[in-house]
Design a protein around this motif. Sequence first.
Motif, PDB file in Angstrom:
ATOM      1  N   ASN A  65       0.846  -1.197   0.000  1.00 31.39           N
ATOM      2  CA  ASN A  65       0.000   0.000   0.000  1.00 31.39           C
ATOM      3  C   ASN A  65       0.881   1.246   0.000  1.00 31.39           C
ATOM      4  O   ASN A  65       2.067   1.184   0.363  1.00 31.39           O
ATOM      5  CB  ASN A  65      -0.992  -0.009   1.180  1.00 31.39           C
ATOM      6  N   PRO A  66       0.327   2.386  -0.424  1.00 35.93           N
ATOM      7  CA  PRO A  66       1.133   3.612  -0.554  1.00 35.93           C
ATOM      8  C   PRO A  66       1.821   4.044   0.747  1.00 35.93           C
ATOM      9  O   PRO A  66       2.979   4.476   0.717  1.00 35.93           O
ATOM     10  CB  PRO A  66       0.122   4.665  -1.013  1.00 35.93           C
ATOM     11  N   ASN A  67       1.142   3.918   1.877  1.00 35.70           N
ATOM     12  CA  ASN A  67       1.769   4.317   3.139  1.00 35.70           C
ATOM     13  C   ASN A  67       2.925   3.402   3.502  1.00 35.70           C
ATOM     14  O   ASN A  67       3.928   3.849   4.060  1.00 35.70           O
ATOM     15  CB  ASN A  67       0.736   4.381   4.266  1.00 35.70           C
ATOM     16  N   GLY A  68       2.790   2.131   3.201  1.00 34.11           N
ATOM     17  CA  GLY A  68       3.879   1.192   3.431  1.00 34.11           C
ATOM     18  C   GLY A  68       5.089   1.501   2.573  1.00 34.11           C
ATOM     19  O   GLY A  68       6.233   1.384   3.020  1.00 34.11           O
ATOM     20  N   ILE A  69       4.835   1.915   1.327  1.00 34.25           N
ATOM     21  CA  ILE A  69       5.922   2.321   0.431  1.00 34.25           C
ATOM     22  C   ILE A  69       6.641   3.533   1.015  1.00 34.25           C
ATOM     23  O   ILE A  69       7.872   3.574   1.089  1.00 34.25           O
ATOM     24  CB  ILE A  69       5.376   2.629  -0.983  1.00 34.25           C
ATOM     25  N   GLU A  70       5.854   4.512   1.452  1.00 36.15           N
ATOM     26  CA  GLU A  70       6.432   5.727   2.023  1.00 36.15           C
ATOM     27  C   GLU A  70       7.277   5.404   3.258  1.00 36.15           C
ATOM     28  O   GLU A  70       8.398   5.889   3.398  1.00 36.15           O
ATOM     29  CB  GLU A  70       5.309   6.703   2.372  1.00 36.15           C
ATOM     30  N   GLN A  71       6.758   4.567   4.138  1.00 35.73           N
ATOM     31  CA  GLN A  71       7.495   4.216   5.353  1.00 35.73           C
ATOM     32  C   GLN A  71       8.759   3.428   5.046  1.00 35.73           C
ATOM     33  O   GLN A  71       9.770   3.576   5.734  1.00 35.73           O
ATOM     34  CB  GLN A  71       6.601   3.412   6.306  1.00 35.73           C
ATOM     35  N   ARG A  72       8.719   2.611   4.021  1.00 38.32           N
ATOM     36  CA  ARG A  72       9.888   1.804   3.644  1.00 38.32           C
ATOM     37  C   ARG A  72      11.092   2.685   3.330  1.00 38.32           C
ATOM     38  O   ARG A  72      12.226   2.341   3.666  1.00 38.32           O
ATOM     39  CB  ARG A  72       9.530   0.931   2.448  1.00 38.32           C
ATOM     40  N   TYR A  73      10.861   3.812   2.676  1.00 36.58           N
ATOM     41  CA  TYR A  73      11.968   4.662   2.239  1.00 36.58           C
ATOM     42  C   TYR A  73      12.179   5.894   3.115  1.00 36.58           C
ATOM     43  O   TYR A  73      13.296   6.387   3.215  1.00 36.58           O
ATOM     44  CB  TYR A  73      11.787   5.048   0.766  1.00 36.58           C
ATOM     45  N   LEU A  74      11.118   6.390   3.733  1.00 36.78           N
ATOM     46  CA  LEU A  74      11.229   7.600   4.555  1.00 36.78           C
ATOM     47  C   LEU A  74      11.220   7.321   6.054  1.00 36.78           C
ATOM     48  O   LEU A  74      11.405   8.239   6.849  1.00 36.78           O
ATOM     49  CB  LEU A  74      10.102   8.585   4.209  1.00 36.78           C
ATOM     50  N   ASN A  96       9.483   5.641   9.758  1.00 37.34           N
ATOM     51  CA  ASN A  96       8.239   5.877  10.487  1.00 37.34           C
ATOM     52  C   ASN A  96       8.513   6.278  11.942  1.00 37.34           C
ATOM     53  O   ASN A  96       7.716   5.991  12.822  1.00 37.34           O
ATOM     54  CB  ASN A  96       7.339   4.637  10.438  1.00 37.34           C
ATOM     55  N   GLU A  97       9.642   6.933  12.160  1.00 43.09           N
ATOM     56  CA  GLU A  97      10.021   7.297  13.527  1.00 43.09           C
ATOM     57  C   GLU A  97       8.971   8.139  14.241  1.00 43.09           C
ATOM     58  O   GLU A  97       8.863   8.110  15.466  1.00 43.09           O
ATOM     59  CB  GLU A  97      11.346   8.074  13.562  1.00 43.09           C
ATOM     60  N   ASP A  98       8.197   8.916  13.492  1.00 42.60           N
ATOM     61  CA  ASP A  98       7.190   9.798  14.092  1.00 42.60           C
ATOM     62  C   ASP A  98       5.859   9.101  14.364  1.00 42.60           C
ATOM     63  O   ASP A  98       4.987   9.678  14.996  1.00 42.60           O
ATOM     64  CB  ASP A  98       6.941  11.011  13.188  1.00 42.60           C
ATOM     65  N   GLU A 135       6.798  -1.746  14.098  1.00 46.38           N
ATOM     66  CA  GLU A 135       8.202  -1.971  13.761  1.00 46.38           C
ATOM     67  C   GLU A 135       8.817  -0.620  13.394  1.00 46.38           C
ATOM     68  O   GLU A 135       8.300   0.089  12.534  1.00 46.38           O
ATOM     69  CB  GLU A 135       8.304  -2.936  12.568  1.00 46.38           C
ATOM     70  N   MET A 136       9.910  -0.265  14.029  1.00 47.16           N
ATOM     71  CA  MET A 136      10.571   1.013  13.777  1.00 47.16           C
ATOM     72  C   MET A 136      11.376   0.934  12.482  1.00 47.16           C
ATOM     73  O   MET A 136      12.151   0.005  12.273  1.00 47.16           O
ATOM     74  CB  MET A 136      11.498   1.362  14.946  1.00 47.16           C
ATOM     75  N   MET A 137      11.157   1.914  11.599  1.00 48.45           N
ATOM     76  CA  MET A 137      11.913   2.009  10.352  1.00 48.45           C
ATOM     77  C   MET A 137      12.499   3.413  10.263  1.00 48.45           C
ATOM     78  O   MET A 137      11.877   4.373  10.714  1.00 48.45           O
ATOM     79  CB  MET A 137      11.000   1.734   9.152  1.00 48.45           C
ATOM     80  N   PHE A 138      13.676   3.508   9.666  1.00 47.91           N
ATOM     81  CA  PHE A 138      14.362   4.783   9.536  1.00 47.91           C
ATOM     82  C   PHE A 138      14.504   5.153   8.072  1.00 47.91           C
ATOM     83  O   PHE A 138      14.528   4.286   7.195  1.00 47.91           O
ATOM     84  CB  PHE A 138      15.740   4.713  10.207  1.00 47.91           C
ATOM     85  N   LYS A 139      14.620   6.452   7.813  1.00 46.40           N
ATOM     86  CA  LYS A 139      14.790   6.939   6.444  1.00 46.40           C
ATOM     87  C   LYS A 139      16.065   6.350   5.860  1.00 46.40           C
ATOM     88  O   LYS A 139      17.103   6.307   6.518  1.00 46.40           O
ATOM     89  CB  LYS A 139      14.855   8.474   6.421  1.00 46.40           C
ATOM     90  N   LYS A 140      15.959   5.865   4.624  1.00 44.12           N
ATOM     91  CA  LYS A 140      17.117   5.289   3.944  1.00 44.12           C
ATOM     92  C   LYS A 140      18.152   6.383   3.688  1.00 44.12           C
ATOM     93  O   LYS A 140      17.817   7.535   3.424  1.00 44.12           O
ATOM     94  CB  LYS A 140      16.711   4.659   2.610  1.00 44.12           C
ATOM     95  N   SER A 141      19.406   5.976   3.724  1.00 47.47           N
ATOM     96  CA  SER A 141      20.486   6.923   3.418  1.00 47.47           C
ATOM     97  C   SER A 141      20.544   7.139   1.905  1.00 47.47           C
ATOM     98  O   SER A 141      19.981   6.355   1.130  1.00 47.47           O
ATOM     99  CB  SER A 141      21.822   6.380   3.912  1.00 47.47           C
ATOM    100  N   GLU A 142      21.252   8.180   1.501  1.00 52.14           N
ATOM    101  CA  GLU A 142      21.393   8.439   0.071  1.00 52.14           C
ATOM    102  C   GLU A 142      22.067   7.259  -0.625  1.00 52.14           C
ATOM    103  O   GLU A 142      21.684   6.869  -1.730  1.00 52.14           O
ATOM    104  CB  GLU A 142      22.186   9.728  -0.179  1.00 52.14           C
ATOM    105  N   GLY A 143      23.058   6.671   0.028  1.00 56.00           N
ATOM    106  CA  GLY A 143      23.738   5.506  -0.545  1.00 56.00           C
ATOM    107  C   GLY A 143      22.806   4.326  -0.745  1.00 56.00           C
ATOM    108  O   GLY A 143      22.868   3.636  -1.762  1.00 56.00           O
ATOM    109  N   GLU A 144      21.937   4.087   0.236  1.00 56.35           N
ATOM    110  CA  GLU A 144      20.977   2.983   0.117  1.00 56.35           C
ATOM    111  C   GLU A 144      20.001   3.222  -1.028  1.00 56.35           C
ATOM    112  O   GLU A 144      19.692   2.300  -1.794  1.00 56.35           O
ATOM    113  CB  GLU A 144      20.200   2.804   1.424  1.00 56.35           C
ATOM    114  N   ILE A 145      19.518   4.450  -1.143  1.00 61.08           N
ATOM    115  CA  ILE A 145      18.581   4.781  -2.229  1.00 61.08           C
ATOM    116  C   ILE A 145      19.258   4.654  -3.585  1.00 61.08           C
ATOM    117  O   ILE A 145      18.714   4.058  -4.520  1.00 61.08           O
ATOM    118  CB  ILE A 145      17.982   6.196  -2.031  1.00 61.08           C
TER     119      ILE A 145
END
Length: 162
Positions: free
Chosen positions: A43-52, A54-56, A62-72
């Motif tokens: 789903n779109p929110n899951g896509i957003e959380q995967r890359y950006l 969900n710390e907020d 499950e805690m996810m963090f924004k991907k680094s530029e290298g990872e992207i």
Amino acid sequence: MKFHGLIHQFPREIKLLIIAFICTLSIGFYSGISFVRSTTNANPNGIEQRYLGNEDDENATEMMFKKSEGEIMTTVHSHILSLSAIFFLVAFILSTTSINIKLKLFLMIEPFFSLVFTFGGIYLLWKDIHFMKYVIMASGFLMTATYSVSIFIILKQAISKK
């Protein structure tokens, strides 16, 4: 050189090679799709959380963090290179089938557009253009659908005795 309908004239061993290749390739392709589904909840929110991240989100399980530029950049680079080679090979085999020329051309070319929209969209989403999550989802669906239709046609015509 005429490619249209050539698959029906291939010797048995070439047809078996095509069938083995398409089946093995599809195991890898669909396992990748399964991974995407499990990491984004499809789903779109899951896509957003995967890359950006969900710390907020206080309700996140499950805690996810924004991907680094290298990872992207690694994700975009590796997927565009590998999937473009995959789609080229599938398109080349599809070119030998005897389906409608306009449908064939669409199935051969469309995955490349979806590839750019999907992984370009991931990069732009990472750059905080949030509506790209919908573009990613739509283009990813279209990419998977065209791949699925293409391999179905290839397998059907490689197996048939026409």
